[in-house]
Design an enzyme around this catalytic site. Structure first.
Site, PDB file in Angstrom:
ATOM      1  N   GLY A  21       0.811  -1.223   0.000  1.00 55.47           N
ATOM      2  CA  GLY A  21       0.000   0.000   0.000  1.00 55.47           C
ATOM      3  C   GLY A  21       0.838   1.265   0.000  1.00 55.47           C
ATOM      4  O   GLY A  21       0.511   2.247   0.659  1.00 55.47           O
ATOM      5  N   SER A  23       1.680   3.255  -2.664  1.00 56.82           N
ATOM      6  CA  SER A  23       1.574   4.103  -3.850  1.00 56.82           C
ATOM      7  C   SER A  23       0.376   5.040  -3.771  1.00 56.82           C
ATOM      8  O   SER A  23      -0.764   4.642  -4.041  1.00 56.82           O
ATOM      9  CB  SER A  23       1.482   3.229  -5.106  1.00 56.82           C
ATOM     10  OG  SER A  23       1.586   4.006  -6.265  1.00 56.82           O
ATOM     11  N   GLY A  25      -2.358   7.479  -4.804  1.00 59.82           N
ATOM     12  CA  GLY A  25      -3.025   7.697  -6.087  1.00 59.82           C
ATOM     13  C   GLY A  25      -3.343   6.427  -6.834  1.00 59.82           C
ATOM     14  O   GLY A  25      -4.072   6.453  -7.820  1.00 59.82           O
ATOM     15  N   ASN A  26      -2.808   5.293  -6.355  1.00 52.61           N
ATOM     16  CA  ASN A  26      -3.079   3.994  -6.968  1.00 52.61           C
ATOM     17  C   ASN A  26      -4.166   3.325  -6.124  1.00 52.61           C
ATOM     18  O   ASN A  26      -3.907   2.836  -5.023  1.00 52.61           O
ATOM     19  CB  ASN A  26      -1.790   3.157  -6.989  1.00 52.61           C
ATOM     20  CG  ASN A  26      -1.958   1.813  -7.652  1.00 52.61           C
ATOM     21  OD1 ASN A  26      -3.013   1.203  -7.585  1.00 52.61           O
ATOM     22  ND2 ASN A  26      -0.899   1.339  -8.278  1.00 52.61           N
ATOM     23  N   SER A  29      -3.747  -0.411  -5.080  1.00 49.77           N
ATOM     24  CA  SER A  29      -2.703  -0.565  -4.069  1.00 49.77           C
ATOM     25  C   SER A  29      -3.238  -0.194  -2.697  1.00 49.77           C
ATOM     26  O   SER A  29      -2.999  -0.907  -1.705  1.00 49.77           O
ATOM     27  CB  SER A  29      -1.501   0.314  -4.433  1.00 49.77           C
ATOM     28  OG  SER A  29      -0.538   0.335  -3.401  1.00 49.77           O
ATOM     29  N   ASN A 111       7.496   1.334 -16.348  1.00 48.33           N
ATOM     30  CA  ASN A 111       8.123   2.467 -15.658  1.00 48.33           C
ATOM     31  C   ASN A 111       9.643   2.378 -15.633  1.00 48.33           C
ATOM     32  O   ASN A 111      10.292   3.211 -15.003  1.00 48.33           O
ATOM     33  CB  ASN A 111       7.630   2.543 -14.214  1.00 48.33           C
ATOM     34  CG  ASN A 111       6.136   2.710 -14.121  1.00 48.33           C
ATOM     35  OD1 ASN A 111       5.460   1.854 -13.567  1.00 48.33           O
ATOM     36  ND2 ASN A 111       5.604   3.776 -14.664  1.00 48.33           N
ATOM     37  N   ARG A 139       9.662   3.491  -5.302  1.00 49.81           N
ATOM     38  CA  ARG A 139      10.021   3.403  -6.705  1.00 49.81           C
ATOM     39  C   ARG A 139      11.304   4.186  -7.011  1.00 49.81           C
ATOM     40  O   ARG A 139      12.041   3.839  -7.938  1.00 49.81           O
ATOM     41  CB  ARG A 139       8.872   3.889  -7.574  1.00 49.81           C
ATOM     42  CG  ARG A 139       7.576   3.100  -7.322  1.00 49.81           C
ATOM     43  CD  ARG A 139       6.930   2.608  -8.562  1.00 49.81           C
ATOM     44  NE  ARG A 139       7.753   1.738  -9.349  1.00 49.81           N
ATOM     45  CZ  ARG A 139       7.382   1.214 -10.518  1.00 49.81           C
ATOM     46  NH1 ARG A 139       6.183   1.495 -11.016  1.00 49.81           N
ATOM     47  NH2 ARG A 139       8.182   0.422 -11.200  1.00 49.81           N
ATOM     48  N   GLU A 175       8.287   9.129 -15.100  1.00 44.63           N
ATOM     49  CA  GLU A 175       7.718   7.804 -14.843  1.00 44.63           C
ATOM     50  C   GLU A 175       7.882   6.848 -16.021  1.00 44.63           C
ATOM     51  O   GLU A 175       7.241   5.797 -16.074  1.00 44.63           O
ATOM     52  CB  GLU A 175       6.252   7.944 -14.467  1.00 44.63           C
ATOM     53  CG  GLU A 175       6.016   8.761 -13.214  1.00 44.63           C
ATOM     54  CD  GLU A 175       6.278   7.995 -11.925  1.00 44.63           C
ATOM     55  OE1 GLU A 175       5.797   6.853 -11.806  1.00 44.63           O
ATOM     56  OE2 GLU A 175       6.966   8.542 -11.049  1.00 44.63           O
ATOM     57  N   HIS A 247      -0.881   6.956 -13.919  1.00 49.66           N
ATOM     58  CA  HIS A 247      -0.094   7.023 -15.151  1.00 49.66           C
ATOM     59  C   HIS A 247      -1.060   7.114 -16.328  1.00 49.66           C
ATOM     60  O   HIS A 247      -2.195   6.612 -16.259  1.00 49.66           O
ATOM     61  CB  HIS A 247       0.790   5.782 -15.332  1.00 49.66           C
ATOM     62  CG  HIS A 247       1.876   5.659 -14.310  1.00 49.66           C
ATOM     63  ND1 HIS A 247       2.166   4.467 -13.671  1.00 49.66           N
ATOM     64  CD2 HIS A 247       2.745   6.562 -13.829  1.00 49.66           C
ATOM     65  CE1 HIS A 247       3.170   4.660 -12.828  1.00 49.66           C
ATOM     66  NE2 HIS A 247       3.536   5.916 -12.913  1.00 49.66           N
ATOM     67  N   CYS A 368       1.288  -2.503 -17.673  1.00 51.55           N
ATOM     68  CA  CYS A 368       2.280  -2.116 -16.672  1.00 51.55           C
ATOM     69  C   CYS A 368       3.448  -3.094 -16.647  1.00 51.55           C
ATOM     70  O   CYS A 368       4.579  -2.713 -16.354  1.00 51.55           O
ATOM     71  CB  CYS A 368       1.645  -2.086 -15.285  1.00 51.55           C
ATOM     72  SG  CYS A 368       0.632  -0.641 -14.942  1.00 51.55           S
TER      73      CYS A 368
END
Length: 440
Positions: A21, A23, A25-26, A29, A111, A139, A175, A247, A368
């Site tokens: 968990g 990320s 905005g995802n 996740s 990415n 990341r 990214e 993304h 992805c």
């Protein structure tokens, strides 16, 4: 124009695949944070997707998992002693930092870098710029090891130019290919390159973070020597970002002459289409396929990852194939849309569904999991052969995974120092199969 093939370099999912968990905005996740993951199933699912493309006659590559845990991060944060002592202390003092050190997020190789094929670049070489991924801590750790892996795979200055990551600053937030699309008449022909950004340098806004800046996109285009007439910079819509499209590849995918996208993907859809028509003039007939909100609500598109699909040209098929996650089939609006899409006479003729649910639960679909690299015959010859897949090598990798990966992993398991040894030994065996032992 030289003969060229689009090679999909998928990320080989690592043994520390977990639902941390991490990320912002995802949505997937965040929703699944803390759940028990299955690294073995995740890696096997990814390899079966690769097998499907190998059997279809496409060229399939793989990028190895990175070394995890990332002890450099933990030592930089002040933890010392033996490896076991570092892990035990980090688990006590900063469990979230330990989760970042163990993150298997490099599995999403869209990415890893931005790629411009030799047909587009000023010096006629294949260019790859490693993404700095500076927005998210877990990341941002990837780029040094990703650079080493890409240099090992794309060897020699004659054919390849691997550029290091841009400066690790918010103004240069990059990214990689998740915000980049190439369109062309044929893979070996000159194409147009689309760079999608969410903000300008220095710009900030409320809501989920816009992870790509225009400054970063422009820097990559310059270093690749791209023709300005065939390079387009497009702004992603704030609405899409705040809805969970962290993304652009969550709301848009393209291949050959076709761009498949949601009407909410770009800030100004009419201006976007006009810019792409101008850039493609004289090269190919641009084929936009825009999905309306009425047909597929933006929320359904993001939850199902309709657009985070691979759009592929299969041998002996005259229309493109959309390789979509099985969640698209499970969502009523996207299933209905795909049925109507393929029943028409547009550029997308077929949808094939794949099970990558372990990846999807962490917010990464089929697109992805792959980095698209258009390569000429000479470039393929110069590439490290061990990373190019056939069914025998896929079988070998799966055998290693069945022997070395756990089928159950919770975030609390990361506190066990023995797990670090498991990850190291599994990765070393995978590198041996891929003939990349120097990365161990």
């Amino acid at each position: 124009m030289s003969l060229a093939a689009e090679v999909n370099f998928d990320g080989l999912i690592g043994p520390s695949h977990n639902y941390g968990g991490l990320s912002d905005g995802n949505l997937a996740s965040a929703t699944n944070a803390g759940d028990v993951s299955n690294p073995r199933e995740a890696a096997l699912q990814g390899l079966e997707k690769m097998r499907l493309l190998v059997r279809a006659g496409l060229v399939q590559g793989v990028l190895p998992p990175l070394p995890r845990p990332n002890f450099d991060l933990l030592v930089s944060a002040g933890f010392g002693g033996s490896d076991a002592q570092i892990i035990e202390a980090a688990a006590q003092a900063s469990p979230r930092l330990l989760k970042a050190a163990y993150s298997a997020s490099n599995m999403w190789t869209a990415n890893a870098a931005t790629v411009s094929p030799s047909a587009d670049t000023g010096d006629g070489r294949l260019h790859l710029t490693v993404a700095n991924l500076s927005t998210m801590l877990h990341r941002s750790l990837e780029h040094p090891d990703t650079t080493a892996a890409l240099i090992s795979i794309f060897t020699g200055d004659e054919h390849f130019a691997v550029h290091p990551a841009l400066p690790m600053h918010a103004d240069f937030s990059d990214e990689g290919a998740a915000n980049h699309v190439r369109l062309c008449a044929e893979h070996g022909a000159t194409g147009i390159e689309l760079f999608v950004y969410g903000r300008d340098a220095g710009e900030s806004a409320a809501g989920f973070p816009a992870r790509q800046t225009r400054l970063a996109a422009e820097a990559v285009a310059r270093s690749h020597g791209l023709d300005a007439a065939h390079t387009v910079f497009l702004r992603q819509s704030k609405r899409a970002i705040d809805a969970g499209a962290f993304h652009n590849d969550v709301v848009c995918v393209g291949a050959l002459e076709t761009l498949f996208f949601h009407e909410a993907a770009f800030e100004d859809a009419p201006a976007t289409l006009e810019a792409l028509r101008r850039a493609s003039e004289g090269l190919f007939a641009f084929k936009p396929v825009m999905v309306s909100e009425a047909d597929v609500p933006l929320g359904d598109a993001i939850r199902s990852y309709l657009f985070n699909s691979q759009l592929l040209q299969f041998p002996d098929e005259d229309r493109l194939v959309l390789l979509a996650p099985s969640e698209v089939q499970d969502t009523e609006s996207t299933r209905r849309y795909c049925e109507a899409l393929t029943a028409g006479n547009g550029p997308i003729g077929r949808v094939e569904f794949v099970d990558v649910r372990q990846s999807m639960r962490n917010g990464g679909g089929p697109a992805c999991l792959r980095l698209r690299v258009v390569m000429t015959e000479d470039e393929l010859e110069a590439c490290r052969p061990g990373v190019l897949m056939d069914e025998e090598r896929i079988d070998e990798l799966q055998a290693v995974i069945r022997r070395t990966y756990r089928d159950r992993l919770s975030p609390s398991d990361l506190a066990d120092p023995a797990f670090a040894d498991e990850c190291r030994m599994a990765r070393e065996e995978l590198l041996r199969v891929l003939e990349l032992e120097e990365l161990a």
